[in-house]
Scaffold this motif. Structure first.
Motif, PDB file in Angstrom:
ATOM      1  N   UNK A   1      66.246  85.004  66.488  1.00  0.00           N
ATOM      2  CA  UNK A   1      66.589  85.681  67.537  1.00  0.00           C
ATOM      3  C   UNK A   1      67.072  87.032  67.265  1.00  0.00           C
ATOM      4  N   UNK A   2      66.209  87.985  67.892  1.00  0.00           N
ATOM      5  CA  UNK A   2      66.530  89.485  67.570  1.00  0.00           C
ATOM      6  C   UNK A   2      66.722  90.424  68.768  1.00  0.00           C
ATOM      7  N   UNK A   3      67.221  91.295  68.781  1.00  0.00           N
ATOM      8  CA  UNK A   3      67.421  92.445  69.819  1.00  0.00           C
ATOM      9  C   UNK A   3      66.017  93.126  69.960  1.00  0.00           C
ATOM     10  N   UNK A   4      65.639  93.280  71.231  1.00  0.00           N
ATOM     11  CA  UNK A   4      64.141  94.135  71.413  1.00  0.00           C
ATOM     12  C   UNK A   4      64.353  95.512  71.341  1.00  0.00           C
ATOM     13  N   UNK A   5      65.532  95.989  71.799  1.00  0.00           N
ATOM     14  CA  UNK A   5      66.060  97.387  71.735  1.00  0.00           C
ATOM     15  C   UNK A   5      67.069  97.723  70.896  1.00  0.00           C
ATOM     16  N   UNK A   6      66.951  97.162  69.701  1.00  0.00           N
ATOM     17  CA  UNK A   6      67.897  97.638  68.776  1.00  0.00           C
ATOM     18  C   UNK A   6      69.458  96.808  68.780  1.00  0.00           C
ATOM     19  N   UNK A   7      70.173  96.811  67.772  1.00  0.00           N
ATOM     20  CA  UNK A   7      71.316  96.089  67.883  1.00  0.00           C
ATOM     21  C   UNK A   7      72.299  96.493  68.875  1.00  0.00           C
ATOM     22  N   UNK A   8      72.788  95.455  69.485  1.00  0.00           N
ATOM     23  CA  UNK A   8      73.670  95.494  70.269  1.00  0.00           C
ATOM     24  C   UNK A   8      75.008  94.584  70.101  1.00  0.00           C
ATOM     25  N   UNK A   9      76.094  95.472  69.694  1.00  0.00           N
ATOM     26  CA  UNK A   9      77.368  94.762  69.279  1.00  0.00           C
ATOM     27  C   UNK A   9      78.375  94.880  70.057  1.00  0.00           C
ATOM     28  N   UNK A  10      78.675  93.664  70.666  1.00  0.00           N
ATOM     29  CA  UNK A  10      79.964  93.656  71.908  1.00  0.00           C
ATOM     30  C   UNK A  10      81.352  93.847  71.334  1.00  0.00           C
TER      31      UNK A  10
END
Length: 381
Positions: A51-60
């Motif tokens: 599982x990866x983030x297509x547009x770079x890391x998104x940390x909530x």
């Protein structure tokens, strides 16, 4: 005939679509030019099954209980406290700068906050008026740490020197005098347990919401009957760049999978001094996924391409004000989100803005109780 046409299936558009459909019974069409929902938060399983983030890391992360509670209706959460290291002078050091950073870099052995603060005061340079990103850092930690940690990274990220950027950019990064190595200090720090895309799927799963992907607003705006519009794209694009283009920074992503379990000790490593990329993300740190391989993203900033970040400079703010005046004069059109309001928002801030916009819509366009068809878009997971 749709009650609402919403342009953009990211946080702003999806949060509003769900509220309008579930709380007002409105009929909503959401369109997006991309082939997927979730905007820049879109995540997917790559060819290796990671599982990866297509547009770079998104940390909530958020301090808003209202925002956290709202999103909790559409996802379970995985606790995650983000940690970032900076590759500086051949070492991997905590960023934001903390006591560990100072001790490692200067060969010190400070054990108290008072000692660390006193040392930072010897490095800090007085600044009469803090206006720029350079002023913020130099006035707090001095020029040496500014050069090592901030100047090169900011130049790569924004394409200009920190002395040319609004103070808000580096003010987002604190300096600590204890050993807290978390990147964020917010009350709620979590990742969606099944990923962001799954959370968006639940949010948009409502019988009164229709989603059309790979659809450009310019191609359909005159052909889809709708009473009101919510626009989450670039505001200058909406007005066909009447006053010229608002500057944005774009990003380039290189996704790779390595045949080993781990590559780096934390989720993100920044490169302020070396390399042409700004940072490297290793997603298994973020998701907690167990896998014999690991997937990474090398991130580079660019002047041209898909708009990601409004560039906070005084002349850009003045140009945006001209577009804002046009937007304020619109009837039955709402502009929401980072690009539509030319603000460098975090994810939780966009959710908060969308919820606030919904409240304003409720006040401006009240629906009689008999006309409401209320029901959450999806049951709590």
């Amino acid at each position: 005939m749709f009650d609402w046409l919403i342009v953009g299936a990211g946080f702003a558009g999806s949060v509003l679509a769900e509220r309008l459909a579930s709380q007002r019974g409105d009929k909503v069409l959401v369109i997006d030019k991309r082939s997927h929902i979730a905007g820049n938060a879109y995540d997917r399983h790559d060819a290796a099954g990671i599982l990866m983030h297509q547009y770079g890391p998104h940390i909530f992360h958020t301090n808003s209980q209202a925002v956290f509670d709202h999103l909790s209706a559409f996802t379970e959460w995985r606790p995650y406290e983000h940690r970032v290291l900076a590759h500086v002078d051949g070492q991997l050091l905590p960023i934001p700068i903390n006591r560990t950073t100072i001790n490692s870099l200067y060969g010190k052995s400070f054990t108290t906050e008072a000692e660390t603060e006193a040392f930072l005061q010897t490095l800090a340079e007085p600044v009469d008026e803090i206006r720029t990103s350079e002023d913020v850092v130099v006035s707090r930690v001095g020029r040496e740490l500014y050069e090592r940690f901030f100047r090169g990274y900011t130049r790569k990220q924004w394409g200009v020197d920190p002395s040319e950027l609004d103070k808000s950019v580096t003010a987002r990064v604190p300096t600590r005098v204890n050993d807290d190595d978390r990147y964020f200090g917010d009350r709620y720090q979590f990742m969606p347990a099944a990923g962001y895309t799954r959370m968006f799927e639940r949010m948009l799963d409502h019988p009164r919401i229709t989603v059309m992907l790979s659809t450009n607003f310019a191609d359909v705006r005159k052909h889809i009957p709708h009473r009101r519009l919510i626009f989450t794209g670039p505001v200058d694009e909406y007005y066909d760049f009447r006053y010229g283009r608002l500057p944005y920074r774009s990003l380039r992503f290189e996704h790779v999978t390595l045949d080993k379990p781990w590559h780096q000790p934390v989720g993100v490593v920044n490169y302020p001094q070396t390399e042409d990329y700004t940072r490297v993300t290793e997603y298994k740190h973020l998701t907690g996924q167990e896998h014999p391989k690991t997937s990474l993203t090398y991130e580079r900033s660019a002047a041209e391409g898909e708009p990601y970040y409004p560039v906070p400079r005084p002349e850009n703010a003045l140009l945006y004000k001209r577009y804002e005046a046009l937007a304020d004069a619109e009837r039955d059109v709402w502009f929401v989100g980072r690009l539509a309001t030319y603000r460098y928002y975090n994810m939780d801030q966009v959710v908060g803005q969308a919820l606030s916009t919904f409240r304003r819509i409720e006040e401006a366009l009240p629906v009689p109780p008999a006309g409401r068809q209320v029901g959450m878009a999806a049951a709590a997971p």
